[in-house]
Design a protein around this motif. Structure first.
Motif, PDB file in Angstrom:
ATOM      1  N   ASP A  16       0.826  -1.215   0.000  1.00 54.35           N
ATOM      2  CA  ASP A  16       0.000   0.000   0.000  1.00 54.35           C
ATOM      3  C   ASP A  16       0.857   1.260   0.000  1.00 54.35           C
ATOM      4  O   ASP A  16       0.497   2.275  -0.611  1.00 54.35           O
ATOM      5  N   GLU A  17       1.981   1.210   0.720  1.00 53.09           N
ATOM      6  CA  GLU A  17       2.791   2.419   0.928  1.00 53.09           C
ATOM      7  C   GLU A  17       3.427   2.901  -0.377  1.00 53.09           C
ATOM      8  O   GLU A  17       3.753   4.076  -0.513  1.00 53.09           O
ATOM      9  N   LEU A  18       3.608   1.997  -1.348  1.00 52.54           N
ATOM     10  CA  LEU A  18       4.168   2.406  -2.642  1.00 52.54           C
ATOM     11  C   LEU A  18       3.111   3.147  -3.453  1.00 52.54           C
ATOM     12  O   LEU A  18       3.432   4.026  -4.261  1.00 52.54           O
ATOM     13  N   LEU A  19       1.845   2.780  -3.254  1.00 53.61           N
ATOM     14  CA  LEU A  19       0.751   3.360  -4.031  1.00 53.61           C
ATOM     15  C   LEU A  19       0.195   4.633  -3.387  1.00 53.61           C
ATOM     16  O   LEU A  19      -0.436   5.441  -4.058  1.00 53.61           O
ATOM     17  N   SER A  20       0.433   4.806  -2.084  1.00 49.62           N
ATOM     18  CA  SER A  20      -0.015   6.039  -1.427  1.00 49.62           C
ATOM     19  C   SER A  20       1.039   7.134  -1.557  1.00 49.62           C
ATOM     20  O   SER A  20       0.779   8.287  -1.255  1.00 49.62           O
ATOM     21  N   GLY A  21       2.248   6.757  -1.964  1.00 43.42           N
ATOM     22  CA  GLY A  21       3.330   7.728  -2.068  1.00 43.42           C
ATOM     23  C   GLY A  21       4.171   7.829  -0.808  1.00 43.42           C
ATOM     24  O   GLY A  21       5.207   8.486  -0.801  1.00 43.42           O
ATOM     25  N   ARG A  22       3.740   7.162   0.259  1.00 44.95           N
ATOM     26  CA  ARG A  22       4.490   7.263   1.512  1.00 44.95           C
ATOM     27  C   ARG A  22       5.929   6.756   1.347  1.00 44.95           C
ATOM     28  O   ARG A  22       6.865   7.317   1.872  1.00 44.95           O
ATOM     29  N   LYS A  24       8.872   5.724  -1.405  1.00 44.17           N
ATOM     30  CA  LYS A  24       9.300   5.771  -2.799  1.00 44.17           C
ATOM     31  C   LYS A  24      10.127   4.519  -3.070  1.00 44.17           C
ATOM     32  O   LYS A  24      11.179   4.323  -2.461  1.00 44.17           O
ATOM     33  N   ILE A  28      12.875  -1.523  -7.498  1.00 40.90           N
ATOM     34  CA  ILE A  28      12.702  -1.759  -8.935  1.00 40.90           C
ATOM     35  C   ILE A  28      13.977  -1.375  -9.687  1.00 40.90           C
ATOM     36  O   ILE A  28      14.513  -2.162 -10.470  1.00 40.90           O
ATOM     37  N   GLY A  29      14.467  -0.184  -9.439  1.00 38.57           N
ATOM     38  CA  GLY A  29      15.674   0.282 -10.131  1.00 38.57           C
ATOM     39  C   GLY A  29      16.888  -0.575  -9.815  1.00 38.57           C
ATOM     40  O   GLY A  29      17.704  -0.857 -10.698  1.00 38.57           O
ATOM     41  N   ARG A  46       4.998  -4.789 -11.992  1.00 37.75           N
ATOM     42  CA  ARG A  46       3.697  -4.363 -11.495  1.00 37.75           C
ATOM     43  C   ARG A  46       3.831  -4.010 -10.019  1.00 37.75           C
ATOM     44  O   ARG A  46       4.592  -4.638  -9.292  1.00 37.75           O
ATOM     45  N   ILE A  47       3.095  -2.989  -9.617  1.00 37.31           N
ATOM     46  CA  ILE A  47       2.985  -2.642  -8.202  1.00 37.31           C
ATOM     47  C   ILE A  47       1.532  -2.830  -7.810  1.00 37.31           C
ATOM     48  O   ILE A  47       0.640  -2.286  -8.477  1.00 37.31           O
ATOM     49  N   VAL A  48       1.290  -3.612  -6.769  1.00 38.41           N
ATOM     50  CA  VAL A  48      -0.078  -3.812  -6.288  1.00 38.41           C
ATOM     51  C   VAL A  48      -0.125  -3.571  -4.782  1.00 38.41           C
ATOM     52  O   VAL A  48       0.907  -3.527  -4.104  1.00 38.41           O
ATOM     53  N   ASP A  50      -1.437  -4.315  -0.711  1.00 39.69           N
ATOM     54  CA  ASP A  50      -1.472  -5.469   0.197  1.00 39.69           C
ATOM     55  C   ASP A  50      -2.884  -6.047   0.170  1.00 39.69           C
ATOM     56  O   ASP A  50      -3.643  -5.915   1.132  1.00 39.69           O
ATOM     57  N   VAL A 154      12.219  -3.910   2.537  1.00 40.26           N
ATOM     58  CA  VAL A 154      13.261  -3.000   3.037  1.00 40.26           C
ATOM     59  C   VAL A 154      14.478  -3.118   2.106  1.00 40.26           C
ATOM     60  O   VAL A 154      14.995  -4.222   1.917  1.00 40.26           O
TER      61      VAL A 154
END
Lengths: 253, 253
Positions: A16-22, A24, A28-29, A46-48, A50, A154
């Motif tokens: 969830d924290e990746l999609l809320s912006g909390r 970054k 992936i990189g 893909r990012i989904v 929880d 992490v």
């Protein structure tokens, strides 16, 4: 030139924290860099959230399509860490407290004089039949099941797990790349660069604009799996930029 | 408490360079922040290569499922910028040199004394029927077609286009959030936090480990669309952390 071996991969970042912006995402990189280095082609990410249904659906789509699937996130000890359950469901197997992981964690908490709580025991959960991905940072292992590799979110732990995992994976012929800096924007190089790409079909030539707040320049990146093929295209790109420069000088008053 | 309005969204980031690791995406995190602020729920992100089939498939999957779909990348003037064509194909419409965009670009290059090359004309291409998303940075517009918003990959341009676009979009009830720092790791708070989550089903409580190289602490993030609901859960999380602290003091020798 021998025929190159192509090995594909996808990543599923969970949280969830990746999609809320909390948070970054940094994984992936990093994964992209590491896979490029060893010769695995990252084809899709893909990012989904929880959310069990979202994880199961994305995982099943990716694991049937790509040779390797790497996941990040959701394997900690709290109620919102549902990745182990979701992966088990995707594979149709039980999610168990894996005995060897229980031993590792019990021993670690005993050494540190800490209680091995029910929450901490959650970190030993994985699909039945999965194998460990070692975690040299904080003990709680990731796990591999078939072509899916489940790792922590992490970044320090994700990176350590990936270092432990990568040497065991099937890899292909690495893609080599050269970057040529162009002082001209994409609008100036677009047409001649299209010609260069046509002349070198075994390369993939990308152009990436840079914007300094006033004007655009371009990084031209040439990629190929063969060094000779790569060098020939690079030579032509450099000649193209020099030709643009000469043509501009002529037009000076 | 009135019933909240939920408006969903997805993002499709397009570009080989994101998958090779050459470019580290900055647009996903920015979009996530902005959407959270205005009350749009980002539910899924996909990253695909500059590959027409991959773009069409991902776009069609996302646009049928979410209220809004934002794309980044692939709308420049070079041969590898294929997003406008792929979006047109996904919608089954012609990809045209849009007359108003041609005028804007022609006027801009004339002002700057630069040639309006064939490559630059590519930046006026969009699906027939699409409307412009203004680009105050470098003129070449993005475009909107139905619920899909196609924007540049260069972060400064992506951000400027998003600023221009967002006020026109349907939004929902924003999610409010509070973060409580816990000096204890997830293993210590996991069980009591599960209870707090159960007591506050209208909130979504996430816990995010921090690792300083030696030990873990945790950020507990509580999210809800109603301030009273949020405050009640926050109070209980703070009480929970204090209780863990008191229980630890008792166990000191």
């Amino acid at each position: 030139m021998t025929s190159p071996t192509i090995v594909t991969a996808a990543m599923l970042a969970i949280g969830d924290e990746l999609l809320s912006g909390r948070t970054k995402d940094k994984n992936i990189g990093h994964l992209a860099d590491m896979l490029t280095m060893v010769g695995i082609d990252l084809r899709e990410v893909r990012i989904v959230a929880d959310d069990q249904d979202a994880i199961v659906e994305a995982l099943n789509a990716l694991r049937s399509r790509y040779r390797h699937v790497f996941t990040s996130g959701g394997i900690g000890p709290t109620h919102d860490d549902i990745t182990a359950d979701a992966i088990s469901k995707a594979f149709g197997v039980e999610c168990i407290h894996e005995p060897k992981a229980m031993e590792l964690l019990a021993a670690m908490y005993e050494r540190r004089g800490m209680e091995f709580t029910e929450a901490r025991k959650r970190m030993a959960r994985m699909p039945e039949g999965a194998t460990h991905i070692p975690n040299p940072v904080s003990t709680a292992p990731g796990f591999a099941i078939e072509n899916v590799y489940v790792m922590a979110g992490v970044p320090q732990v994700f990176q350590a797990m990936l270092d432990a995992l990568l040497p065991s994976l099937e890899t292909g012929t690495p893609v080599l790349s050269r970057t040529v800096r162009s002082p001209y924007g994409e609008g100036d190089i677009g047409a001649p660069l299209t010609e260069v790409q046509k002349n070198h079909p075994e390369t993939s030539i990308g152009s990436y604009p840079r914007f300094d707040g006033k004007s655009f320049s371009t990084d031209i990146v040439i990629r190929a799996r063969d060094a000779t093929v790569l060098g020939a295209a690079e030579t032509e790109v450099i000649a193209m930029i020099e030709a643009i420069g000469r043509s501009r000088e002529k037009h000076q008053p």
